[in-house]
Design an enzyme around this catalytic site. Structure first.
Site, mmCIF file in Angstrom:
data_model
loop_
_atom_site.group_PDB
_atom_site.id
_atom_site.type_symbol
_atom_site.label_atom_id
_atom_site.label_comp_id
_atom_site.label_asym_id
_atom_site.label_seq_id
_atom_site.Cartn_x
_atom_site.Cartn_y
_atom_site.Cartn_z
ATOM 1 N N GLY A 133 27.686 -10.783 77.670
ATOM 2 C CA GLY A 133 26.928 -11.570 76.708
ATOM 3 C C GLY A 133 27.684 -11.780 75.417
ATOM 4 O O GLY A 133 28.734 -11.200 75.184
ATOM 5 N N GLY A 183 25.565 -7.969 80.264
ATOM 6 C CA GLY A 183 24.423 -8.824 80.538
ATOM 7 C C GLY A 183 24.333 -9.268 81.980
ATOM 8 O O GLY A 183 23.242 -9.467 82.515
ATOM 9 N N GLU A 206 30.519 -0.711 77.123
ATOM 10 C CA GLU A 206 30.014 -0.863 75.762
ATOM 11 C C GLU A 206 30.521 0.178 74.764
ATOM 12 O O GLU A 206 30.595 -0.095 73.556
ATOM 13 C CB GLU A 206 28.475 -0.858 75.780
ATOM 14 C CG GLU A 206 27.850 -2.100 76.382
ATOM 15 C CD GLU A 206 27.826 -2.102 77.903
ATOM 16 O OE1 GLU A 206 27.437 -3.124 78.487
ATOM 17 O OE2 GLU A 206 28.202 -1.062 78.506
ATOM 18 N N ASP A 214 23.503 -0.860 77.787
ATOM 19 C CA ASP A 214 22.123 -1.318 77.649
ATOM 20 C C ASP A 214 21.693 -2.104 78.878
ATOM 21 O O ASP A 214 22.098 -1.809 79.977
ATOM 22 C CB ASP A 214 21.946 -2.111 76.352
ATOM 23 C CG ASP A 214 22.740 -3.400 76.314
ATOM 24 O OD1 ASP A 214 23.761 -3.513 77.036
ATOM 25 O OD2 ASP A 214 22.354 -4.316 75.545
#
Length: 419
Positions: A133, A183, A206, A214
């Site tokens: 993302g 994402g 990340e 996440d």
């Protein structure tokens, strides 16, 4: 490791013209390079260059009417009788997920849940399902105007979409052919069927940009075999091809050359259970051992430590090439991100997907400030590209339990993620 290692039925950032997937050398001194597509062969050691979701504007960025047209076509929907197909359509951006796409996908999925019998999601082209993302625009807004709204809006709507996928009432088939990170993982791993191919490249990288795994990472990672999920979440190590199945992240492995035939059969079938069809396309013999199998005993031993410092101490006692590369990946990451990630994965092991996403939203909001490691990591890797983030705190010893716990504090009720 068996292919069903993931103990789940359904397991499982806004506008920017182009995202290119890049990866940084573990030492942080090498140049940024574009990825080489994975080959269908085992990898003897984890990659020393953890991949990172890095949105980079293309020099040929379009504006005005052309930009609007591109946004309108960033995701395509095909309505085929009682089946539906979603195609992520940003090939020049490796099908990176942006807010425009999230806001289009969610209402269609909601509608199809009660009007269709099957949904297929895929990425246009053969390089990526979804490479992640857009975090650069979020950080740019923070740095320039201290605007948190862009980030809060994207993460909120993205996580709501992740939860819908994880609770979807009809078969949801994600064809994760090519790069699948961040994402892209959230769009696939929580669905009932995840189809990996020899081109699949999976990672949750990340911690290298000062964030945490996440999009439901705190839910699916601790449900992988042993301490594999914690290892992947802390290091950002990449998995390729069959490895994604053997790790328990994909439910099936099907050669990419068979995907078109598979899709056609899925669109024609009227049987509710798709396992028989999917199994027919999967090779009877995969002829490959999980590339991390030789190291699973060490992973389980070292990553069962009570804290990140102890994990590192245990790795230092092992002089193997694998341990040295694992250490490099950990020492390159944000110390705060490592501790927050470990705590979040531990908490997520006993939470359902919805509660994991609510926890992740608190963590994401806590990262939305100018002084966060997230802001600094994106600056160093995406904006200034000096590959030399100045983490704060700068070492694990300075990341106190109080600091970590503050990241998990509940938001005001009106700001909490509503699912």
């Amino acid at each position: 490791m068996k292919s069903n290692a993931l103990k789940l039925g359904c397991v499982s950032s806004n506008s920017i013209a182009t995202l290119r997937y890049l990866s940084a050398r573990a030492s942080g001194t090498g140049p940024i390079i574009e990825p080489t597509l994975p080959q269908p062969q085992p990898q003897p050691l984890p990659d020393s260059k953890p991949p990172i979701e890095i949105p980079v504007p293309n020099k040929n960025t379009v504006t005005g009417k052309d930009a609007q047209a591109n946004m309108e076509d960033d995701v395509l929907f095909k309505d085929i009788g009682n089946k539906g197909i979603i195609t992520l359509n940003r090939t020049k951006a490796l099908n990176a997920l942006n807010l425009s796409m999230v806001e289009k996908i969610y209402p269609v999925l909601k509608k199809w849940e009660s009007s269709k019998e099957l949904v297929i999601i895929e990425g246009a082209g053969d390089k990526a399902f979804c490479a992640g993302g857009d975090v650069k625009s979020i950080v740019n807004a923070l740095r320039e105007t201290d605007n948190k709204i862009i980030g809060e809006t994207f993460f909120r709507k993205e996580y709501i979409l992740n939860n819908l996928i994880g609770t979807y009432k009809i078969p949801y088939v994600a064809m994760i052919n090519g790069i699948t990170m961040g994402g892209g993982v959230g769009l696939s791993v929580h669905g009932k069927y995840r189809i990996a191919t020899e081109k699949t490249l999976f990672a949750m990288p990340e911690t290298a940009i000062g964030l945490f795994p996440d999009v439901g990472g705190t839910f699916f990672l601790p449900r992988l075999e042993g301490k594999l999920g914690l290892y992947l979440g802390l290091t950002g190590n990449r998995l390729r091809g069959v490895d994604v199945l053997l790790a328990g992240i994909a439910t099936h492995f099907i050669p990419s050359e068979k995907l078109l035939d598979l899709k056609q059969e899925l669109l024609m079938t009227e049987q509710p259970d798709l396992k028989e069809i999917l199994n027919k396309y999967q090779p009877k013999k995969l002829n490959q051992e999980f590339s991390l199998a030789p190291y699973m005993d060490e992973i389980n031993k070292y990553f069962s430590a009570s804290c990140v410092e102890e994990i590192i101490d245990r790795l230092k006692e092992n002089n193997s090439e694998w341990a040295e590369k694992t250490l490099k990946m950990l020492l390159k990451a944000s110390p705060a991100s490592l501790k927050v990630t470990m705590c979040a994965i531990q908490k997520g092991s006993i939470l359902n997907l919805a509660d994991c996403l609510k926890m992740e939203y608190r963590l994401a909001c806590a990262a939305l400030n100018k002084t966060s490691d997230f802001c600094e990591g994106v600056r160093a890797l995406l904006i200034d590209k000096d590959q030399n983030p100045k983490w704060n705190p700068k070492c694990l010893e300075e990341v106190t339990d109080t600091y970590v716990n503050q990241q998990f504090i509940k938001l005001p009720e009106e700001k909490e993620l509503q699912l």
